[in-house]
Each structure stands twice: as structure tokens, then as C-alpha cells.
Design an enzyme around this catalytic site. Sequence first.
Site, PDB file in Angstrom:
ATOM      1  N   LYS A   1       6.289  31.687   7.234  1.00 55.87           N
ATOM      2  CA  LYS A   1       5.626  32.983   7.397  1.00 55.87           C
ATOM      3  C   LYS A   1       6.653  34.068   7.709  1.00 55.87           C
ATOM      4  CE  LYS A   1       4.755  32.442  12.356  1.00 55.87           C
ATOM      5  NZ  LYS A   1       3.751  32.469  13.434  1.00 55.87           N
TER       6      LYS A   1
ATOM      7  N   TYR B   1      24.373  59.746  20.981  1.00 56.88           N
ATOM      8  CA  TYR B   1      23.252  60.589  21.374  1.00 56.88           C
ATOM      9  C   TYR B   1      23.035  60.568  22.880  1.00 56.88           C
ATOM     10  CZ  TYR B   1      21.585  61.157  16.549  1.00 56.88           C
ATOM     11  OH  TYR B   1      21.459  61.491  15.235  1.00 56.88           O
TER      12      TYR B   1
ATOM     13  N   MET C   1      20.193  55.146  14.499  1.00 56.12           N
ATOM     14  CA  MET C   1      19.485  54.522  13.392  1.00 56.12           C
ATOM     15  C   MET C   1      20.406  53.735  12.468  1.00 56.12           C
ATOM     16  SD  MET C   1      17.012  56.195  10.470  1.00 56.12           S
ATOM     17  CE  MET C   1      15.765  56.707  11.656  1.00 56.12           C
TER      18      MET C   1
END
Length: 367
Positions: free
Chosen positions: A45, A261, A310
Site C-alpha cells: 500500500k 528563513y 521547501m
Amino acid sequence: MSASGNVSGVAAAGGILTIGVETVVANWKSLAARVAPARSAAVVKADAYGLGAVPLVRPLYDAGCRDFFVIALSEAEAFRPLLPSDAAIYVLNGLLPGTAAAYGDGILPVLNSLAQCRAWAEARRGSRPSVIQVDTGMSRLGLDVAEQQALASDPGLLSATGARLIMSHLACADEPDKPASGEQLAAFGAARERLPGLPGSLAASSGIFLGADYHFDLCRPGASLYGIETSPLATGIKSVVDLRVRVAQLREIEAGTSVGYGYTFRASRTTRLATLATGYADGWWRRFSNGAGAAYFGDTRLPSIGRVSMDSFSVDVSALPAGTLAEGDLLELIGPHQSVDDVARAVGTIGYEVLTALGHRYHRIYR
């Protein structure tokens, strides 16, 4: 670079994720030997826990596996054509309304309620097999005791489901000192008495290591196939994944300079850092910021500094001699120096979550 301006997938990738297909197969064989004479399935799965089911199912079949578990019908349909007709694929999330006709040969619904049993019986009238799941205490999926009794009192309905297996799932098998697994084992035994004559399946990866009493006729290893430490009792499981990411840029900063950041890191000394070409879009979470995560170059641990963003994050490479690294070099994020479970423990999660989060921007090599 070619005349068209293209470069190879390996050269262009920010990271390389290597999956040991032979190791997955070796883990399955080890577990199959442990649970014999019970059969061992393979839980594939979530795209084989994020590693890619399509490249893995046929090698597992060739090793002797004939039972495969997925969550959704779409997963089953994706690799049903890759498997010979004697392989069975079980859909764990059950029979969604209106989907009965979509179940092709060799794809079996796991029926999780009395309503699903009736819907399957009405649509198939016993001509296609299914699995009955019973709830033994987890309160997630499966027929409760009242539904089990209702099904047992209607032999025609039970026959019309074409049930070939009764199954349940353990909630605390990874914590062998808890009494919950023993309680669920007793509840499963009671369910089998209500619905006699069906082969049983209770143990997934962690449950296998609780002993033969939990094995019944079919075990369902998943995470253990992919090298995750599923239980303190688990032995003989080999690591499957190696993740290397590229150095996108090298720089030296002076004391007082901030990184990333939010300026959450400020250098206390002259520091050499490497910015790596991976971030939370690739499954390297923000939780790995500011020393919680690290990369390795050889045996040298290189702690993260600043926040993971990101598409990138930075590590302190001051411990390496100047000139050791070059832009484009690969550093280890998962491998011999830190396993999937080591990475998970560093940020208070589990190996399952780390594997299933790995993104698709890595160049994947199936070894």
C-alpha cells in the site's frame, strides 16, 4: 550536456534515492521462513510505503509471494497486469459504494461492515471472493461483535460474500509489553468461532515477532519489508534505502551572519556551510532544522543550520578540511550512518512517516 541541452536524470537530480530490490525480497524471504507454515503476504500500500510498488511486486512474486495488500482499488489496478493470475490483491479500505463491478479477476475487497457484506453479496452473489475484516479492539475498520453475530446468523449472506479469509489488525504489536495484543488475540479467536471455517490473518510486521500464536494462516508484513524497525523484538531485517543529496552551493560566512528563513541561526564563528538541494517538498521536513537533522560525508556528521525550506537546507561543513567538498557532490541523508529509523527518532516520529514522505524529485535507482 547533449546538443539539445538535456542532461541525464542522475546528473540533473538534486538527490539520488536508491532502493535495494534484492534486499526487499531478502526481507520477505526471512519473514516468510519465520512464519511458515503460515503464508506471508506483502503489503504494498501507499506505493510500497513510498518506494514504488510497480518495480517491487514482480520480484516479490518471483520469490514466492502470492498475496498482496493495498489500500485502494486504484492501487490494485495499477499493478494487477504485472502479476500472473494466481496472485491475489486485497483492497484494505473495503468496498466503496458503487465500486463492486470494478473489481476484476484477482482483486478482492476487504469487507469492513455488514453493509459492505450485503452490497458485495448482492453485486456478486458469491461468484467472486472477498475477505471479512473484524474489529478486535482498534475501533477502526471491521465488523463489530453485533455485526459478526448478524452475519453468522445468516448463512446465505455469508456464503454469498465468497469470503476466503477472516482478518483483523493489531493496535499495539510494536509495544510487546502491553496487554492489548493478547486481548485482541482472544477477540480474534472469538470472532473465528462465530464465523468458523475461514483461514485467519491477524499479524502484520510487528505482530509477526509476537510469536506463532499470532501467525494463523496468513501474515501481512509491510514496513519490515522496507527496512523499518517495527518492534523491539524484530530481528533479521535489513536496510533497504539509501538517500544522497547534492551540494548546491558552498560558502563561508563570518561570525554574526544569519542563515535561512527567520534568521533562526546566527553564526558564532566563521563557518563554512553547504546548501543542499532538498527540502520539505522532497520529504525532508522543516522539523529537521537547526541541528535536528544532519547529513554525512564519510563518517563526519554535518548538522543542519537554519530552517529547512521547501527546496533546500544548509549544513555546517566546518568539520571537513577546506576543499574537501565541491558543488555537485553527494552527501548521505539516509544510509549506513543514519537509518530511516535514526532519522525518524531525531524528530520524534516513526520510520513509516519518513519513507512515505520521500518525494518524487529524487532520481530513483532500483538496485
